[in-house]
Scaffold this active site. Structure first.
Site: not given
Ligand code: G3P
Ligand code: CA
Length: 247
Positions: A7-8, A49, A34
């Site tokens: 994630h990121r 983000h 992601e």
């Molecule tokens: O991939 C879903 C998730 O990343 C959505 O939340 O705020 O971390 O972009 P956020």
């Molecule tokens: Ca995201």
């Protein structure tokens, strides 16, 4: 096997949405990334983000009001005081160019709820084509109109709606918009829902799964993938889980 998407990037240890975090995730063995994208004043798709640069760079202003050249001068490692090296905000092109030298899958989240970023879908798809990544990119968004529009531009690119709440029979909705998967908030991804989606040919990749108990639940139910800030922890737990299930 449940795939692990960082994630990121490997954001629990490195500055989120930077090449460093993406490279560290790949080095650790994550199968996917992601990332979040927005558009600059001069039309560059950039990986960040928030709509504003404030939180991650310590500077101020909206991404949409910076040119790419101006944005590149900011330091996206601002939140990581112990890191000595500055990290620039990457362009999507920079990430795709590097990605094409790896086997990674990349989930690109279009952050176009607050600002529509007219033309961003076309620019992303142009880059997917340029780097020949159609089979390794998944476009997601809370703006479902945007991913449906993306699919209409190029049906070869996979789309997956983000779902923050429980939706009744999400596999029916996903099929109706030609999505091959859904990305629900992990709380909304009950075992029953995950199983029904997968039985109906819809992949499920919940976000953001950071606790061991939640990771184990998704491994046990055989979920397609999950998105986590800590791919190293997830990979370790998956290995333990696989060893145990072989016994
Ligand atoms: O991939 C879903 C998730 O990343 C959505 O939340 O705020 O971390 O972009 P956020
Ligand atoms: Ca995201």
């Amino acid at each position: 096997m449940t795939l692990i998407f960082a994630h990121r990037g490997y954001s629990s240890a490195f500055p989120e949405n930077t090449m460093r975090a993406f490279m560290e995730a790949e080095k650790a063995g994550a199968e996917g990334l992601e990332i979040d994208v927005q558009l600059t004043k001069d039309g560059e798709v950039v990986v960040i983000h928030d709509e504003k640069v404030d939180r991650t760079t310590g500077s101020t202003g909206y991404v949409k009001d910076f040119t790419f050249k101006e944005l590149r001068k900011l330091d996206a490692s601002y939140l990581h005081k112990t890191l000595l090296k500055k990290e620039p905000i990457p362009s999507l092109e920079e990430l795709f160019e590097w990605m094409s030298t790896t086997n990674l899958v990349c989930n690109v989240e279009l952050k176009n709820i607050i600002f529509r970023y007219e033309g961003m879908e076309e620019k992303i798809i142009e880059l997917v084509r340029k780097y020949n990544l159609a089979d390794r990119i998944i476009l997601s968004s809370f703006n479902h109109y945007s991913i449906i529009y993306s699919y209409r531009i190029d049906p070869e690119v996979e789309i997956a709606p983000l779902l923050a709440e429980g939706l009744y029979m999400p596999w029916v909705y996903a099929s109706s918009i030609q999505a091959k998967g859904i990305h629900p908030k992990y709380i909304a991804a009950t075992n029953e829902m995950v199983k029904s989606c997968m039985e109906n040919g819809i992949a499920v990749r919940p976000y953001t799964v950071n606790k061991k108990a939640d990771m184990l639940r998704f491994f046990e139910v055989g979920c397609s993938a999950f998105i986590t800030d800590d791919p190293v922890k997830a990979l370790r737990i998956r290995k333990q889980f696989e060893r145990k299930s072989k016994k």
